[in-house]
Design an enzyme around this catalytic site. Sequence first.
Site, PDB file in Angstrom:
ATOM      1  N   ASP A 216       0.840  -1.193   0.000  1.00  0.00           N
ATOM      2  CA  ASP A 216       0.000   0.000   0.000  1.00  0.00           C
ATOM      3  C   ASP A 216       0.880   1.249   0.000  1.00  0.00           C
ATOM      4  O   ASP A 216       1.841   1.338   0.753  1.00  0.00           O
ATOM      5  CB  ASP A 216      -0.891  -0.019   1.249  1.00  0.00           C
ATOM      6  CG  ASP A 216      -2.026   0.959   1.131  1.00  0.00           C
ATOM      7  OD1 ASP A 216      -3.094   0.548   0.672  1.00  0.00           O
ATOM      8  OD2 ASP A 216      -1.835   2.136   1.486  1.00  0.00           O
TER       9      ASP A 216
ATOM     10  N   ASN B 270      -2.470  12.739  -3.440  1.00  0.00           N
ATOM     11  CA  ASN B 270      -3.506  13.131  -4.411  1.00  0.00           C
ATOM     12  C   ASN B 270      -4.027  14.527  -4.108  1.00  0.00           C
ATOM     13  O   ASN B 270      -4.173  15.350  -5.009  1.00  0.00           O
ATOM     14  CB  ASN B 270      -4.672  12.148  -4.330  1.00  0.00           C
ATOM     15  CG  ASN B 270      -4.667  11.203  -5.501  1.00  0.00           C
ATOM     16  OD1 ASN B 270      -4.004  11.453  -6.503  1.00  0.00           O
ATOM     17  ND2 ASN B 270      -5.402  10.126  -5.388  1.00  0.00           N
TER      18      ASN B 270
ATOM     19  N   HIS C 196      -4.866  14.729  -9.070  1.00  0.00           N
ATOM     20  CA  HIS C 196      -5.104  13.334  -9.439  1.00  0.00           C
ATOM     21  C   HIS C 196      -4.220  12.860 -10.583  1.00  0.00           C
ATOM     22  O   HIS C 196      -3.837  11.694 -10.634  1.00  0.00           O
ATOM     23  CB  HIS C 196      -6.580  13.125  -9.764  1.00  0.00           C
ATOM     24  CG  HIS C 196      -7.399  13.079  -8.518  1.00  0.00           C
ATOM     25  ND1 HIS C 196      -7.696  11.912  -7.866  1.00  0.00           N
ATOM     26  CD2 HIS C 196      -7.929  14.072  -7.762  1.00  0.00           C
ATOM     27  CE1 HIS C 196      -8.390  12.175  -6.777  1.00  0.00           C
ATOM     28  NE2 HIS C 196      -8.541  13.487  -6.686  1.00  0.00           N
TER      29      HIS C 196
ATOM     30  N   ASP D 225      -1.960   9.636 -10.426  1.00  0.00           N
ATOM     31  CA  ASP D 225      -1.955   8.516 -11.372  1.00  0.00           C
ATOM     32  C   ASP D 225      -0.532   8.220 -11.822  1.00  0.00           C
ATOM     33  O   ASP D 225      -0.126   7.065 -11.929  1.00  0.00           O
ATOM     34  CB  ASP D 225      -2.811   8.852 -12.602  1.00  0.00           C
ATOM     35  CG  ASP D 225      -4.293   8.755 -12.279  1.00  0.00           C
ATOM     36  OD1 ASP D 225      -4.608   8.339 -11.158  1.00  0.00           O
ATOM     37  OD2 ASP D 225      -5.116   9.103 -13.148  1.00  0.00           O
TER      38      ASP D 225
ATOM     39  N   TYR E  41      12.145 -12.827  -8.610  1.00  0.00           N
ATOM     40  CA  TYR E  41      11.451 -13.851  -7.816  1.00  0.00           C
ATOM     41  C   TYR E  41      10.432 -14.554  -8.703  1.00  0.00           C
ATOM     42  O   TYR E  41      10.059 -14.035  -9.758  1.00  0.00           O
ATOM     43  CB  TYR E  41      10.721 -13.195  -6.642  1.00  0.00           C
ATOM     44  CG  TYR E  41      11.642 -12.554  -5.641  1.00  0.00           C
ATOM     45  CD1 TYR E  41      12.021 -13.223  -4.480  1.00  0.00           C
ATOM     46  CD2 TYR E  41      12.146 -11.272  -5.848  1.00  0.00           C
ATOM     47  CE1 TYR E  41      12.868 -12.647  -3.561  1.00  0.00           C
ATOM     48  CE2 TYR E  41      12.999 -10.683  -4.932  1.00  0.00           C
ATOM     49  CZ  TYR E  41      13.352 -11.371  -3.793  1.00  0.00           C
ATOM     50  OH  TYR E  41      14.193 -10.795  -2.894  1.00  0.00           O
TER      51      TYR E  41
ATOM     52  N   GLU F 130      -4.703   2.438  -4.201  1.00  0.00           N
ATOM     53  CA  GLU F 130      -3.244   2.527  -4.152  1.00  0.00           C
ATOM     54  C   GLU F 130      -2.660   1.232  -3.603  1.00  0.00           C
ATOM     55  O   GLU F 130      -1.567   1.209  -3.070  1.00  0.00           O
ATOM     56  CB  GLU F 130      -2.808   3.728  -3.314  1.00  0.00           C
ATOM     57  CG  GLU F 130      -3.071   3.624  -1.818  1.00  0.00           C
ATOM     58  CD  GLU F 130      -4.396   4.215  -1.378  1.00  0.00           C
ATOM     59  OE1 GLU F 130      -5.353   4.185  -2.172  1.00  0.00           O
ATOM     60  OE2 GLU F 130      -4.464   4.688  -0.234  1.00  0.00           O
TER      61      GLU F 130
END
Length: 666
Positions: free
Chosen positions: A268, A276, A281, A285, A302, A312
């Site tokens: 997160d 934001n 915005h 993005d 991996y 997010e």
Amino acid sequence: MTHVLADMIETDFRSEPMKPAPESLRSLYDSESESKRKQVTRHGLWIAVAAYLLYSLTDVLFLRDVAAQTVAGRFAVGIVSLCLLELTLRLRASANLVDVLAATAVLSGYVVWLLTGWNTAETASFSYYMVFGAIFMMSLNLFFSFRFPVALAASTTTMAIFLGSLYAYMPMDLIYKLILGAFCISCFVFTSYVNLQLNRERFKVFLNALEARLQQNASEERGKALLRLSNTDPLTGLENRRAVDQRLRTRWQDWQENGVMFAVLLVDVDFFKRYNDCYGHQEGDRCLTTVAKGLYDAISHYDAAIGRYGGEEFIVIARVEDQKEVADLAETICRSVREMALPHGQRRDGISIVTVSVGASLTRGQSVKLEKIIHEADRALYTAKANGRNGVKLFDPDDPQSSDESEHIAAILKIALEQKLVSLVYQPIRGVQSGTIEAAEALMRLKMLDGAPVSPAVFIPIAERTGAIIELGRWAIRTVCVDLLAKDLVQVVSVNVSPIQLKMPGFAASVALILAETGVSGGRLAFEITEGVEMEMNSDILRCISDLKKMGVQIWLDDFGTGFAGLSWLRLIDFDTVKIDRSFLHDCDQKRGRTMMQDIISLLRNRTRTILVEGVETGDQQALMEEYKIDHLQGYHVGRPVPVEQFTAEPKKVEAVAGRKSSARR
Ligand code: C2E
Ligand code: MG
Ligand code: MG
């Protein structure tokens, strides 16, 4: 390319039958049929040679005197032809060359037979036998799959040889020669025509097959593109939730059936809402896209896949061997985003770049449900955030916060109000100057169904995580107003509120409604915001606080000194009371602690109207705080938290000041 070919095919189908097909289609036809043609010609020639040799028997029967030569000739032609055929094939000669070789072999067979049989004394047999020239012609045009020019050239030559030898062979009647000649020419015309048609048909079949193949490819491509689209997150280009869910199910099945372990890592972006709000915005993005790319690169070493799980939040599903590997992957993810050093100047936690928090969970023996592992990763993520973000947390089944007990509590919280499992107790707050109980703090209590109490330190974080705090918080405010304030049992009551409540749209309005319904004035209600709780002072919260203040509601800062944000909060909000955390008071038994306390007090003096010290447990502590001119005191010495029935705001007898004087601590 596909479209161009499809158009060409379409045009060719519609054009005049005799019009030659476009060169590119022709060459595609040639190249695609190349190896098949060689095979067919090879088989054809082997069969033709076998038949040719078998006909040696007819030589022996009908041309006895020259049979030795004709048979020898047959074998010579047959063997040489087959040897040359195999050699050219081995040398990877083109199909055209192989066809020319096969056509020449047929012609040679005919010529050699004619030459070796020419001088036979069995003239009648030989003249009848010549009719077999037509068979050679048929084989060139029909038996093999020669292209029209090769077949035409070879059959024309055969016809010429046939006609030439027919007229050169003396013993026959003219009428016989004419009829046989006519037969030969008809045979040539018909078989050549059929060859031409066959070649056209073959080309048409090829075009049909090609068209079908192109259509199939196009629809497969369309299908794949659609699938890609439905599985891709349009912003980041990563897999979307749908694809991730599918991947999870596959991994889960592999784990159930073959015991292949895997880990789920939830990632997160920290303080993304602030990002934001601050940068807009579009920038938000861009930030997500950059982070997504960084995460994608980070996990590339991996056996893992990544998708966007929502807002997010990203999810990584990785095949791992043990906890160590999960920790390593989680750290790599966290570090990779840090190293990008994307600026984020609005965090208010001392960091000024974009970071992520990672919560991870690994399949274990008792993992019986796919949802559980996600849930565990989610809880680990929550803990990682609560621990200050920009870090990783692996789910630990032994951690009390992660235990089934917390699940149980979460379930109890849902029914707590309805089943009356939740209640409030009130702890008195004494005014030092007046010596009376001027306020009380409402503290929430929860008991399990069997009556066992649960500490607020345990259930409040769970209520915050599950959102139950919203409903419970509203209930607490109403209860305080109804039980204490409306009955004038005390002047002011403080209620602890969580940041989640303050962030909730309409919180201030709901408070206004409760005040109006219960007829309590706003100034008698205080909300305690805990400084220890890491809280983003975002615009929503500030707006909510300002609305509450407009109603007269007091805002108190709780546990001052335990978190890192206290000072910046003091700048942002005009607190009515600041409650100094009890740990500072308890340190006052040492000189250093007392100096610290005095420093804090002088710092707060200029910023706030009222200072309250929590955790006053002894007369000495009380005396000291009185000496330091603290305004309000709270603690077991003043009074323990009690249910409303036992609460009385009667001034507790002020302790003798003797203890103060005798205290050796000062
Ligand atoms: P807090 O707001 O700082 O509440 C004070 C805590 O200190 C209470 O613990 C109280 O019982 C305890 N305490 C009071 N006097 C003394 C003392 O002299 N010595 C010691 N050692 N402790 C004392 P409690 O009730 O366990 O609450 C713990 C925390 O839970 C509270 O800390 C508050 O942050 C939270 N909490 C309690 N009720 C609510 C609520 O209704 N809503 C929210 N959001 N949080 C609550
Ligand atoms: Mg409090
Ligand atoms: Mg406190």
